[in-house]
Design a protein around this motif. Structure first.
Motif, PDB file in Angstrom:
ATOM      1  N   GLU A  47       0.837  -1.204   0.000  1.00  0.00           N
ATOM      2  CA  GLU A  47       0.000   0.000   0.000  1.00  0.00           C
ATOM      3  C   GLU A  47       0.874   1.256   0.000  1.00  0.00           C
ATOM      4  N   SER A  50       2.501   1.829  -3.298  1.00  0.00           N
ATOM      5  CA  SER A  50       1.570   2.255  -4.343  1.00  0.00           C
ATOM      6  C   SER A  50       1.338   3.763  -4.294  1.00  0.00           C
ATOM      7  N   LYS A  57       9.695  -0.539  -7.296  1.00  0.00           N
ATOM      8  CA  LYS A  57       8.592  -1.495  -7.394  1.00  0.00           C
ATOM      9  C   LYS A  57       9.064  -2.923  -7.679  1.00  0.00           C
ATOM     10  N   SER A  95      -6.127   1.566  -3.344  1.00  0.00           N
ATOM     11  CA  SER A  95      -4.982   1.906  -4.183  1.00  0.00           C
ATOM     12  C   SER A  95      -3.941   0.795  -4.155  1.00  0.00           C
ATOM     13  N   ALA A  96      -3.892   0.025  -3.064  1.00  0.00           N
ATOM     14  CA  ALA A  96      -2.959  -1.098  -3.011  1.00  0.00           C
ATOM     15  C   ALA A  96      -3.380  -2.170  -4.012  1.00  0.00           C
ATOM     16  N   ASN A  98      -4.956  -1.606  -6.803  1.00  0.00           N
ATOM     17  CA  ASN A  98      -4.600  -1.089  -8.132  1.00  0.00           C
ATOM     18  C   ASN A  98      -3.117  -1.283  -8.407  1.00  0.00           C
ATOM     19  N   ALA A  99      -2.290  -1.026  -7.434  1.00  0.00           N
ATOM     20  CA  ALA A  99      -0.850  -1.218  -7.595  1.00  0.00           C
ATOM     21  C   ALA A  99      -0.531  -2.686  -7.825  1.00  0.00           C
ATOM     22  N   GLU A 102      -1.303  -3.599 -11.391  1.00  0.00           N
ATOM     23  CA  GLU A 102      -0.272  -3.079 -12.303  1.00  0.00           C
ATOM     24  C   GLU A 102       1.021  -3.890 -12.198  1.00  0.00           C
ATOM     25  N   GLN A 103       1.407  -4.247 -10.990  1.00  0.00           N
ATOM     26  CA  GLN A 103       2.685  -4.927 -10.775  1.00  0.00           C
ATOM     27  C   GLN A 103       2.642  -6.382 -11.198  1.00  0.00           C
TER      28      GLN A 103
END
Length: 105
Positions: A47, A50, A57, A95-96, A98-99, A102-103
């Motif tokens: 979190e 992100s 990352k 938001s975590a 979402n990150a 993406e990751q």
């Protein structure tokens, strides 16, 4: 889920109660409590990363990739495992999640 006492497991339950009492007296957490704390710390770390654009990352990508690989190697569907991983990591903040999406892509 609690197990009910039977003739075959009563002795084991008594030993387990003594063991848990001893841990409590020593202030020592059980393994499951440590597992939960580590999982929560990892989720909070994801979190925080992100939210920080300057954070490296690569560690989180590796964490997510390895977690997904472990789940798949244990027989879980790749898509379902990824969804569960993202949902679990997003538990503290969307938001975590979402990150994580993406990751892990």
């Amino acid at each position: 889920m609690p197990r009910y006492a039977t003739l075959t497991n009563t002795a084991h339950q008594a030993r387990q109660r003594r063991y848990r009492k001893r841990l409590q007296d020593l202030g020592r957490p059980e393994a499951s409590a440590v597992d939960v704390a580590v999982a929560e710390a990892v989720a909070r770390l994801v979190e925080g990363a992100s939210r920080d654009a300057s954070a490296d990352k690569s560690v989180f990508r590796r964490l997510l990739s390895d977690s997904l690989d472990l789940l798949v190697s244990r027989g879980y569907s790749p898509a379902a495992a990824k969804t569960s991983l993202i949902r679990r990591l997003g538990r503290f903040d969307p938001s975590a999640a979402n990150a994580a999406r993406e990751q892990s892509s």
